[in-house]
Design a protein around this motif. Structure first.
Motif, mmCIF file in Angstrom:
data_model
loop_
_atom_site.group_PDB
_atom_site.id
_atom_site.type_symbol
_atom_site.label_atom_id
_atom_site.label_comp_id
_atom_site.label_asym_id
_atom_site.label_seq_id
_atom_site.Cartn_x
_atom_site.Cartn_y
_atom_site.Cartn_z
ATOM 1 N N ASP A 100 0.852 -1.212 0.000
ATOM 2 C CA ASP A 100 0.000 0.000 0.000
ATOM 3 C C ASP A 100 0.874 1.243 0.000
ATOM 4 O O ASP A 100 0.629 2.205 -0.720
ATOM 5 N N MET A 105 2.372 5.724 -1.586
ATOM 6 C CA MET A 105 3.005 6.925 -1.026
ATOM 7 C C MET A 105 4.461 7.083 -1.457
ATOM 8 O O MET A 105 4.876 8.180 -1.829
ATOM 9 N N TYR A 135 6.859 5.686 3.529
ATOM 10 C CA TYR A 135 6.768 7.135 3.681
ATOM 11 C C TYR A 135 6.972 7.445 5.156
ATOM 12 O O TYR A 135 6.066 7.276 5.970
ATOM 13 N N THR A 138 5.922 10.749 10.119
ATOM 14 C CA THR A 138 5.502 10.834 11.523
ATOM 15 C C THR A 138 6.581 10.332 12.472
ATOM 16 O O THR A 138 7.293 9.381 12.163
ATOM 17 N N GLY A 143 3.098 14.058 14.805
ATOM 18 C CA GLY A 143 2.458 13.487 13.618
ATOM 19 C C GLY A 143 1.698 14.600 12.922
ATOM 20 O O GLY A 143 1.964 14.962 11.791
ATOM 21 N N ASN A 145 1.703 17.837 13.666
ATOM 22 C CA ASN A 145 2.507 19.039 13.470
ATOM 23 C C ASN A 145 3.777 18.714 12.695
ATOM 24 O O ASN A 145 4.835 18.449 13.263
ATOM 25 N N TYR A 234 -5.371 -4.453 10.801
ATOM 26 C CA TYR A 234 -4.189 -3.738 10.338
ATOM 27 C C TYR A 234 -2.898 -4.399 10.820
ATOM 28 O O TYR A 234 -1.798 -3.885 10.633
ATOM 29 N N VAL A 282 -1.716 15.222 0.177
ATOM 30 C CA VAL A 282 -2.910 15.713 -0.537
ATOM 31 C C VAL A 282 -3.387 14.657 -1.523
ATOM 32 O O VAL A 282 -4.575 14.344 -1.610
ATOM 33 N N VAL A 284 -2.965 11.385 -1.340
ATOM 34 C CA VAL A 284 -3.577 10.238 -0.653
ATOM 35 C C VAL A 284 -4.929 10.616 -0.076
ATOM 36 O O VAL A 284 -5.876 9.827 -0.105
ATOM 37 N N ARG A 287 -7.511 10.192 -2.581
ATOM 38 C CA ARG A 287 -7.790 8.778 -2.856
ATOM 39 C C ARG A 287 -8.586 8.148 -1.719
ATOM 40 O O ARG A 287 -9.406 7.263 -1.925
ATOM 41 N N ILE A 288 -8.350 8.623 -0.512
ATOM 42 C CA ILE A 288 -9.061 8.076 0.658
ATOM 43 C C ILE A 288 -10.550 8.370 0.565
ATOM 44 O O ILE A 288 -11.383 7.583 1.010
ATOM 45 N N TYR A 295 -15.481 1.279 1.327
ATOM 46 C CA TYR A 295 -15.645 0.663 2.650
ATOM 47 C C TYR A 295 -17.075 0.803 3.160
ATOM 48 O O TYR A 295 -17.661 -0.139 3.672
ATOM 49 N N GLN A 433 -7.941 23.088 9.334
ATOM 50 C CA GLN A 433 -7.359 23.670 8.129
ATOM 51 C C GLN A 433 -8.460 24.251 7.239
ATOM 52 O O GLN A 433 -8.336 25.322 6.673
ATOM 53 N N ARG A 436 -9.697 27.411 8.764
ATOM 54 C CA ARG A 436 -8.747 28.507 8.505
ATOM 55 C C ARG A 436 -8.976 29.062 7.096
ATOM 56 O O ARG A 436 -9.001 30.273 6.865
HETATM 57 C C1 LIG Z 1 -8.107 2.712 3.489
HETATM 58 C C2 LIG Z 1 -6.763 2.802 2.779
HETATM 59 C C3 LIG Z 1 -6.666 4.118 2.036
HETATM 60 C C4 LIG Z 1 -6.575 3.874 0.570
HETATM 61 C C5 LIG Z 1 -6.000 5.069 -0.143
HETATM 62 C C6 LIG Z 1 -5.385 4.649 -1.367
HETATM 63 C C7 LIG Z 1 -4.095 4.845 -1.643
HETATM 64 C C8 LIG Z 1 -3.097 5.420 -0.751
HETATM 65 C C9 LIG Z 1 -2.126 4.389 -0.354
HETATM 66 C C10 LIG Z 1 -1.696 4.186 0.874
HETATM 67 C C11 LIG Z 1 -2.282 4.872 1.998
HETATM 68 C C12 LIG Z 1 -2.671 3.836 2.987
HETATM 69 C C13 LIG Z 1 -2.666 4.090 4.219
HETATM 70 C C14 LIG Z 1 -2.316 5.454 4.740
HETATM 71 C C15 LIG Z 1 -1.051 5.366 5.564
HETATM 72 C C16 LIG Z 1 -0.878 6.643 6.331
HETATM 73 C C17 LIG Z 1 0.086 7.529 6.005
HETATM 74 C C18 LIG Z 1 0.232 8.735 6.782
HETATM 75 O O1 LIG Z 1 -0.451 8.974 7.749
HETATM 76 S S1 LIG Z 1 1.417 9.801 6.190
HETATM 77 C C19 LIG Z 1 1.478 11.121 7.378
HETATM 78 C C20 LIG Z 1 0.229 11.950 7.362
HETATM 79 N N1 LIG Z 1 0.415 13.099 8.181
HETATM 80 C C21 LIG Z 1 -0.369 14.176 8.097
HETATM 81 O O2 LIG Z 1 -1.348 14.224 7.380
HETATM 82 C C22 LIG Z 1 0.055 15.359 8.935
HETATM 83 C C23 LIG Z 1 -1.052 16.378 9.061
HETATM 84 N N2 LIG Z 1 -0.473 17.713 9.248
HETATM 85 C C24 LIG Z 1 -0.302 18.558 8.161
HETATM 86 O O3 LIG Z 1 -0.645 18.279 7.037
HETATM 87 C C25 LIG Z 1 0.302 19.911 8.474
HETATM 88 O O4 LIG Z 1 1.068 19.829 9.646
HETATM 89 C C26 LIG Z 1 -0.795 21.008 8.671
HETATM 90 C C27 LIG Z 1 -1.806 20.571 9.695
HETATM 91 C C28 LIG Z 1 -1.454 21.245 7.340
HETATM 92 C C29 LIG Z 1 -0.128 22.280 9.167
HETATM 93 O O5 LIG Z 1 0.948 22.557 8.315
HETATM 94 P P1 LIG Z 1 1.789 23.906 8.511
HETATM 95 O O6 LIG Z 1 2.939 23.853 7.610
HETATM 96 O O7 LIG Z 1 2.019 24.122 9.979
HETATM 97 O O8 LIG Z 1 0.780 24.963 7.911
HETATM 98 P P2 LIG Z 1 -0.138 26.029 8.614
HETATM 99 O O9 LIG Z 1 -1.279 25.377 9.331
HETATM 100 O O10 LIG Z 1 0.727 26.973 9.354
HETATM 101 O O11 LIG Z 1 -0.735 26.736 7.309
HETATM 102 C C30 LIG Z 1 0.126 27.568 6.521
HETATM 103 C C31 LIG Z 1 -0.526 27.728 5.169
HETATM 104 O O12 LIG Z 1 -0.278 26.559 4.393
HETATM 105 C C32 LIG Z 1 -1.498 26.067 3.878
HETATM 106 N N3 LIG Z 1 -1.366 24.620 3.731
HETATM 107 C C33 LIG Z 1 -1.187 23.714 4.719
HETATM 108 N N4 LIG Z 1 -1.107 22.474 4.202
HETATM 109 C C34 LIG Z 1 -1.255 22.589 2.865
HETATM 110 C C35 LIG Z 1 -1.261 21.652 1.782
HETATM 111 N N5 LIG Z 1 -1.143 20.331 2.000
HETATM 112 N N6 LIG Z 1 -1.433 22.140 0.535
HETATM 113 C C36 LIG Z 1 -1.574 23.483 0.335
HETATM 114 N N7 LIG Z 1 -1.580 24.437 1.314
HETATM 115 C C37 LIG Z 1 -1.418 23.966 2.556
HETATM 116 C C38 LIG Z 1 -2.520 26.478 4.875
HETATM 117 O O13 LIG Z 1 -3.812 26.456 4.305
HETATM 118 C C39 LIG Z 1 -2.043 27.873 5.215
HETATM 119 O O14 LIG Z 1 -2.435 28.723 4.189
HETATM 120 P P3 LIG Z 1 -2.800 30.263 4.530
HETATM 121 O O15 LIG Z 1 -1.537 30.837 5.119
HETATM 122 O O16 LIG Z 1 -3.934 30.240 5.508
HETATM 123 O O17 LIG Z 1 -3.183 30.844 3.198
#
Ligand SMILES: CCCCC/C=C\C/C=C\C/C=C\CC/C=C/C(=O)SCCNC(=O)CCNC(=O)[C@H](O)C(C)(C)COP(=O)(O)OP(=O)(O)OC[C@H]1O[C@@H](n2cnc3c(N)ncnc32)[C@H](O)[C@@H]1OP(=O)(O)O
Ligand SMILES: Cc1cc2nc3c(=O)[nH]c(=O)nc-3n(C[C@H](O)[C@H](O)[C@H](O)COP(=O)(O)OP(=O)(O)OC[C@H]3O[C@@H](n4cnc5c(N)ncnc54)[C@H](O)[C@@H]3O)c2cc1C
Length: 627
Positions: A100, A105, A135, A138, A143, A145, A234, A282, A284, A287-288, A295, A433, A436
């Motif tokens: 997966d 990823m 990938y 975390t 995770g 942050n 899992y 973004v 993934v 796709r989720i 599911y 998010q 915001r």
């Molecule tokens: C059921 C199985 C699923 C099947 C799916 C099929 C395929 C996929 C295959 C495999 C997947 C299977 C299983 C999954 C396994 C799991 C993997 C993981 O978990 S990987 C790790 C995941 N971790 C996270 O998601 C972490 C979450 N946190 C964050 O994303 C960031 O920390 C957060 C919360 C966005 C904050 O980031 P930060 O840099 O601090 O930003 P700010 O909040 O300060 O915002 C600043 C500006 O940036 C903009 N922003 C933030 N993120 C994004 C982004 N991704 N894209 C664009 N812009 C972004 C935000 O809006 C702010 O903008 P403004 O300043 O307000 O204009």
């Protein structure tokens, strides 16, 4: 009885062309054909047996997963399956595994954040599975942050290398799937340090294990983090822990599409948003959303078929008891979930379009829709996974006691699915998010910047902006309310996309009418659930609210005769559903009874432990006076 369709009478009630609905659900005739072919390929192959998963001890379970993944890869190559067919095969094998993360990823991270040169070097190895990746973002301490990650990547200009290091216990990588026992490489996220300056989190390709003997390379400590929620589930995945002790990698193993480090150690940030480093998440998340509809539809299919089979109370003069699917309470719990499965299917199709559109714009350095793409992927991932996780549990309850049996398929489905509310972004963090994004939109109203796309409706609240209140103040204080506003925003997107789907040409007798009924159930059940808000804000009068509830019940009656056909349209094989309650033929009781005797506990009439622990109790001579 074998060979008898106990749901035949239900199927005769259908008022629409089920085969046409199967194409709607699949997305196209081509998709349906591929799904049918690959689903049968998997279902007919005993190597992909999965009914024993919940009974295997972890090491056996995991080895069996490795066997299946290797066999699947063998079949993919023997049959020369396309990437689309191979992805479908992994879907129908229905077993979370390191693959997966390799395909879902590791490869997307290199494609999304690697330079052309880096892609040319690493992707061929990954596509041939000559390296296996994960990938690793975390950490034990962070995770959500991402900017708080502690792993460091310090540039050494003397050797033209990065030194990857885990400076603290909390910087240990923790959770990455496929990391624990299998991956040879990782895309690792670390703080880029050059000449003492911290440039924030970037992605690096790091080899973890020898390609010769699979042992961890020098400086690498890696293992599995241990058992997770539920039996089977899992635990087929080796989520891992990883520590670096000053591990050196060449400079060209920093993913450099978004930003670069020159040979002289100069940091160059392309004029692109730094958040592109989050691009894999973004991808993934979108796709989720599509996966949520899969599911949820599996659980709804099981619960709907069983609700038509199960009879309880209501016998008149010795006649048959009432099918539980005929109870309004059962319908009010089940049919909104049926509608949600279809709704999530369609919003998932739209989100895939939005994501593809954004990626094409990025190619032309057009970042105008990136904020909306982030808000939509984050919000819809949060909404659909929360509803799906709760929906699978509700489907278990809709099946009464038998829903709690592993042979119902529902406990494992729930256990496998619920982490989706956490991984790829904790659902509340993602909704914040969206909040915001909404508040930023509000703050820009009146400045001449008209909201467009999914927030166009907000242009109509300009009158509220006369106060020019400072939207920044109180965000934390009002965050719980803002999260609710974010959910409402996402629900509006789901409803809008369902309505847009209905405006398309949908072939098949009665198909559009059924989808219209399901769309009505979706939005009216939402309105019913939140009628307090609508009444409190005078968006609805009490009379209108009552009318809406009446219409909702009427739609339940409209859907009722079509319910079995609507879940048949999901086109799931009995192998894929892996549920006695959800069998296509509805032959539940004999199969439940038959399955019980196959449980290892019934291999002996007298259980292990009787002679040591039960017999002495039964035979004990009471030395105390009888009470
Ligand atoms: C059921 C199985 C699923 C099947 C799916 C099929 C395929 C996929 C295959 C495999 C997947 C299977 C299983 C999954 C396994 C799991 C993997 C993981 O978990 S990987 C790790 C995941 N971790 C996270 O998601 C972490 C979450 N946190 C964050 O994303 C960031 O920390 C957060 C919360 C966005 C904050 O980031 P930060 O840099 O601090 O930003 P700010 O909040 O300060 O915002 C600043 C500006 O940036 C903009 N922003 C933030 N993120 C994004 C982004 N991704 N894209 C664009 N812009 C972004 C935000 O809006 C702010 O903008 P403004 O300043 O307000 O204009
Ligand atoms: C099965 C599974 C597989 C995974 N696979 C991978 C993988 O392959 N690769 C990888 O890198 N990671 C993976 N992860 C890790 C996953 O991405 C993180 O667990 C997830 O991002 C949540 O982060 P966290 O654990 O730090 O939660 P936390 O953020 O610690 O959440 C704890 C609580 O704090 C709340 N909270 C946090 N921040 C805020 C805030 N600002 N405001 C309000 N509330 C807040 C949350 O809502 C939650 O209620 C996986 C996790 C699981 C469960």
């Amino acid at each position: 009885m074998e060979g008898v369709d106990h749901l035949a009478d239900e199927r005769k009630k259908a008022e629409f062309n089920v085969e046409a609905m199967k194409i709607v659900w699949a997305g196209s005739q081509h998709n349906l054909e591929v799904s049918n072919r690959i689903s049968k390929l998997v279902a007919d192959d005993p190597a992909f047996r999965k009914d024993d998963r919940t009974m295997l001890p972890r090491k056996e379970l995991f080895k069996n997963t490795l066997r299946k993944a290797a066999y699947a890869w063998k079949r993919i190559n023997e049959l020369r399956l396309s990437e689309e067919e191979a992805s479908k095969l992994r879907f129908y094998v229905d077993e979370t595994a390191y693959t997966d993360l390799h395909w879902g990823m590791f490869i997307p991270a290199i494609k999304g954040q690697g330079t052309d040169e880096q892609q040319r070097k690493w992707l061929p190895l990954a596509y041939k599975m000559q390296i296996i990746g994960c990938y690793a973002q975390t950490e034990l301490g962070h995770g959500s942050n991402v900017q708080g990650l502690e792993t460091t990547a310090t540039f050494d200009p003397h050797t033209d290398e990065f030194v990857i290091h885990s400076p603290t216990l909390t910087s240990s990588k923790w959770w990455p799937g496929g990391l624990g026992k299998v991956s040879t490489h990782a895309v690792t996220y670390a703080r880029l340090i050059i000449d003492g300056k911290d440039h924030g989190v970037h992605g690096f390709i790091v080899q973890l294990r020898s390609l010769e003997d699979h042992r961890p390379l020098p400086g690498i400590t890696v293992g599995d983090i241990g058992m997770k929620f539920g039996n089977g589930a899992y635990n087929t995945m080796d989520n891992g822990v990883l520590r670096f002790d000053h591990v050196r990698i060449p400079r060209n193993q920093m993913l450099m599409k978004v930003s670069q480090v020159t040979r002289e150690g100069k940091y160059k940030q392309s004029d692109v948003p730094r958040q592109l480093v989050y691009g894999t998440m973004v991808y993934v998340r979108q796709r989720i959303v599509a996966d949520a509809s899969c599911y949820l539809s599996r659980a709804v299919c099981i619960a709907t078929r069983y609700s038509a089979v199960r009879r309880q109370f209501g016998s008149q003069n010795g006649g048959p008891e009432t099918q539980v699917i005929d109870y309004k309470t059962q319908q009010s719990r089940l049919f909104p979930l049926l509608a949600s499965a279809y709704a999530f299917r369609f919003v998932g199709e739209w989100l895939e379009w939005l994501y593809t559109d954004v990626m094409q714009r990025l190619q032309a350095n057009d970042f105008s829709t990136l904020p909306e793409a982030h808000a939509c992927t984050a919000g819809l991932k949060s909404l659909t996974t929360s509803v799906t996780a709760d929906g699978i549990e509700e489907c278990r309850k809709l099946c009464g006691g038998h829903g709690y049996l592993c042979t119902s398929g529902l406990p494992e489905l729930f256990a496998v699915y619920v982490p989706a509310c956490t991984y790829e972004g904790d659902n509340i963090v993602l909704l914040l998010q969206v909040a915001r994004f909404l508040m930023k939109t509000v703050s820009q109203i009146g400045t001449g910047k008209q909201p467009v796309g999914t927030i166009a409706y907000m242009g109509r609240i300009e009158h509220l902006m006369q106060c020019r209140c400072n939207v920044q103040r109180g965000f934390a204080e009002l965050s719980a309310d803002l999260v609710e506003a974010a959910v409402a925003h996402c629900q509006l997107i789901v409803v809008s996309k369902f309505i847009e789907k209905l405006q398309q040409d949908i072939p098949g007798e009665g198909v559009k009418q059924q989808l219209e009924a399901l769309c009505g159930i979706y939005y009216l059940s939402l309105l019913h659930k939140h009628q307090g808000d609508f009444l409190a804000t005078s968006y609805l009068t009490p009379k209108q609210s009552a009318l809406a509830n009446d219409q909702l019940r009427a739609l339940y009656s409209k859907v009722r005769p079509n319910a079995i056909a609507l879940v048949d349209a999901f086109n799931y094989s009995d192998h894929f559903l892996s549920s006695i309650l959800g069998r296509y033929d509805g032959n539940v009781y004999p199969k439940l009874y038959e399955a019980a005797w196959k449980d290892p506990l019934n291999e002996s009439v007298v259980p292990d432990g009787y002679h040591e622990y039960v017999r002495p109790l039964l035979k004990q001579q009471l030395h105390t006076a009888r009470l």
